[in-house]
Structure formats: C-alpha cells, structure tokens
Scaffold this motif. Structure first.
Motif, mmCIF file in Angstrom:
data_model
loop_
_atom_site.group_PDB
_atom_site.id
_atom_site.type_symbol
_atom_site.label_atom_id
_atom_site.label_comp_id
_atom_site.label_asym_id
_atom_site.label_seq_id
_atom_site.Cartn_x
_atom_site.Cartn_y
_atom_site.Cartn_z
ATOM 1 N N ALA A 212 0.837 -1.204 0.000
ATOM 2 C CA ALA A 212 0.000 0.000 0.000
ATOM 3 C C ALA A 212 0.870 1.252 0.000
ATOM 4 C CB ALA A 212 -0.934 -0.002 1.202
ATOM 5 N N LEU A 213 1.954 1.241 0.746
ATOM 6 C CA LEU A 213 2.853 2.402 0.752
ATOM 7 C C LEU A 213 3.524 2.587 -0.605
ATOM 8 C CD1 LEU A 213 4.717 2.679 4.178
ATOM 9 C CD2 LEU A 213 2.923 4.121 3.252
ATOM 10 N N LYS A 214 3.852 1.454 -1.243
ATOM 11 C CA LYS A 214 4.455 1.544 -2.591
ATOM 12 C C LYS A 214 3.448 2.128 -3.583
ATOM 13 C CE LYS A 214 8.432 -0.744 -1.824
ATOM 14 N NZ LYS A 214 9.750 -0.121 -1.969
ATOM 15 N N VAL A 215 2.161 1.736 -3.439
ATOM 16 C CA VAL A 215 1.120 2.282 -4.312
ATOM 17 C C VAL A 215 0.991 3.788 -4.065
ATOM 18 C CG1 VAL A 215 -1.367 2.311 -4.765
ATOM 19 C CG2 VAL A 215 -0.160 0.133 -4.567
ATOM 20 N N LEU A 216 1.075 4.184 -2.815
ATOM 21 C CA LEU A 216 1.040 5.616 -2.494
ATOM 22 C C LEU A 216 2.184 6.342 -3.200
ATOM 23 C CD1 LEU A 216 0.087 8.104 -0.924
ATOM 24 C CD2 LEU A 216 1.473 7.313 1.012
ATOM 25 N N GLY A 217 3.357 5.706 -3.205
ATOM 26 C CA GLY A 217 4.510 6.293 -3.901
ATOM 27 C C GLY A 217 4.206 6.521 -5.380
ATOM 28 N N LYS A 218 3.591 5.522 -6.000
ATOM 29 C CA LYS A 218 3.230 5.649 -7.434
ATOM 30 C C LYS A 218 2.222 6.786 -7.625
ATOM 31 C CE LYS A 218 5.324 1.799 -8.852
ATOM 32 N NZ LYS A 218 6.696 1.931 -9.304
ATOM 33 N N ALA A 219 1.247 6.846 -6.710
ATOM 34 C CA ALA A 219 0.213 7.884 -6.824
ATOM 35 C C ALA A 219 0.842 9.265 -6.685
ATOM 36 C CB ALA A 219 -0.864 7.671 -5.763
ATOM 37 N N LEU A 220 1.771 9.420 -5.748
ATOM 38 C CA LEU A 220 2.438 10.718 -5.560
ATOM 39 C C LEU A 220 3.265 11.082 -6.789
ATOM 40 C CD1 LEU A 220 3.551 10.506 -1.813
ATOM 41 C CD2 LEU A 220 1.597 11.732 -2.784
#
Ligand SMILES: [Mn+2]
Length: 323
Positions: A212-220
């Motif tokens: 989930a944190l990695k997905v947040l990174g992609k979103a940012l």
C-alpha cells in the motif's frame, strides 16, 4: 449529555427505539466495501441489541477489511450468502445512503422485512420504514451512541471502542468539518467507558502494508496540479491499483496548500475508473459525484467513470469550471 444538544429529530429517535425494542431478531449491515464507521457502528449496535436479549447478526456484502481485525467481533461478521433460506424480519442499515448500496445483502429482504435506516449522509434516500438520519452527526457510530443512551444500555469497553473507531474514522481523527462539539462529548464519554484512544488511533492510522505504501509512492509520482494549482489529480493504472490498497491516496493531494479539490483516478478495471474526491473548504464535491451517478459528503465523495487515461485526465478543469 443534555438532550437538547442531540443532533436528532426526537420523533425519529422514538420510532427507532420502538423498532429496536419491538423485534427479536435483527440483521445489521452497511454499504459494500464497508468502512470503519459502518463496521464499528454495526458491531456496537449488535452488542447493544444482545444486551437487550435480542439476536443480532452483522452481515456484509463482502468480507470486512483486515485492518479492522483488532475490533472484538470482527471475526463473527458474516458475508451474505446467495439466496438465504430465511428472509430478515428486521434489517438495520447503517451508514448507507441508498438501499442498493448494501449489495448482496438485499437478498435477505422479503416482503415483510422492516428496515431501520441509520445514517448521516446528506444524500440519504430515507429508504427505511424508520429513518434515523441526520447530516449533523459526525458518523453513524455517533448515532448508535445516542441510541444506546436513549435505550439505557451501558456501554462496555468493547462497544465504546467500536464506536470510537467509527467516529475517529469518519472525522479523520477529529479534523473534518463534520466534527461537532457533540462529537467531542460523545468521544469523551466513550473514552470514559474504556475505549483505548491511543490503541485505536494507532491501529487505524498506522496500519499500512508495504504494497500500500508503494502504491502511495506511485500515486504521488503521478500527482499533477490543474486550475492554477487548486485541483490535484492522482492517477493509478489498473496494474498499480491491483498492487495494493489505494483508499487513502486521494487525501495526499490536499497536503499541498494551494489545493482545494483532490481527485484520485483509480483504474479498477481496464478503462473503468473509481474516482475519489476530497475538498478542503469551499467546493461541494458531493454534487460533482452525484452528477456522475455517485454520492457522498460535501468534503468527501466518489463516483465511477469510464474512459481512457488521457480522456479521464482531461476532466478536472471541466468538472470544476468555477474554481
Ligand atoms: Mn459514516
């Protein structure tokens, strides 16, 4: 708490009490992809009904999120079976603006099913036979607290913690505008009844998985600003959405001070987007969501859109022309 401060229509409250007292068996449910308010509120109300000697089952359309597994009762939540043999005598729907949003739990409805609708969505369709609905409550869990008080059922530490979770979830930790003085009074009472505020806050807010944190990174990485910096758009492709939970990425757009509206475009299926909208202060995003068949609250809403990534990304200036 002084009765006059209740954010409720007292006639509706009396009808809801009669509904609860008048039944023996209840099914409790909330919207598909149930959130902390629905889960906390349903579990607490289940406990309250059991205290009254009633039978109560919590049944959702889909399995409850793992992040709530610290709540007592989480494991006993049932997932709706297709074509149940017995229809519900009394169904309580929490935190759900329309009956369609309970998903497969609708199969529990029969011609004689009586429905109690407990909600704080302002676009509520008031679909119950009894509607305990007010947009002036922070959360459905806050309404369950008022019910417990009116029923004279003392809250166990377990129930208090379930309700506290619901309130903390819907107010974003007492930060959103739907938080009222009453919300704080209720929360204080819940802590007095044994809700562990540090434990619940930690479980609710520090529970990300690595994916989930990695997905947040992609979103940012995808974040772009429109409308002179007032609209933030985050975009996740289907592959990225599939890699981990992305429910909260939309909130990060509002961390930029110039941003009034944050939009997360999440490609749940190829070319099919789940759109989450958040606003800071001025824009009623529930109107925009409703125009596309969705709904929600003034500051947080959502809808679904179809199209290619490039057409979807053109939408923000069109959606918010007057910003
Ligand atoms: Mn809610």
């Amino acid at each position: 708490m002084p009765r006059k401060k209740l954010p409720l229509d007292l006639a509706a409250l009396q009808e809801a009490l009669a509904f609860l007292r008048g039944g023996r068996r209840f099914i409790l449910t909330s919207h598909v992809n149930c959130d902390g308010d629905g889960i906390g509120g349903c579990l607490a109300l289940q406990g309250i009904l059991r205290r009254l000697g009633k039978r109560a089952a919590v049944v959702f359309a889909d399995p409850p999120g793992e992040q709530y597994n610290f709540l007592e009762g989480w494991q006993s939540i049932e997932v709706a079976a297709p074509a149940p043999a017995e229809k519900a005598a009394r169904l309580i729907v929490l935190d759900c603006p329309s009956l369609g949003r309970i998903g497969r739990v609708q199969e529990h409805l029969g011609p004689r099913t009586r429905i109690l609708d407990i909600d704080h969505h302002k676009d509520s369709q008031l679909f119950g036979h009894v509607n305990l609905v007010t947009p002036r409550a922070s959360s459905s869990s806050e309404l369950v607290y008022h019910l417990a008080t009116a029923l004279g059922v003392p809250l166990s530490p377990t129930m208090a913690e379930q309700l506290y979770l619901g309130i903390l979830f819907d107010t974003g930790g007492f930060r959103y505008s739907l938080t009222t003085p009453t919300t704080f009074s209720v929360a204080a009472e819940l802590v007095r009844c044994g809700a562990r505020l540090d434990f619940v806050a930690d479980r609710l807010f520090n529970n990300k998985s690595l994916p989930a944190l990695k997905v947040l990174g992609k979103a940012l990485d995808s974040l772009a600003l429109y409308c002179g910096g007032q609209v933030a758009v985050l975009h996740l492709s289907h592959a990225q959405v599939s890699a981990g939970d992305s429910d909260e990425v939309v909130n990060f757009g509002l961390m930029i001070q110039s941003v009034e509206v944050s939009i997360a475009l999440k490609e749940e299926q190829p070319r099919k987007y789940r759109v989450s909208l958040r606003s800071r202060q001025r824009v009623d995003v529930s109107r925009v969501a409703a125009a596309f068949g969705g709904g929600g609250h003034t500051r947080a809403s959502g809808c679904r859109l179809e199209g290619t990534a490039s057409t979807i990304r053109c939408l923000p200036p069109i959606l918010f022309p007057g910003i």
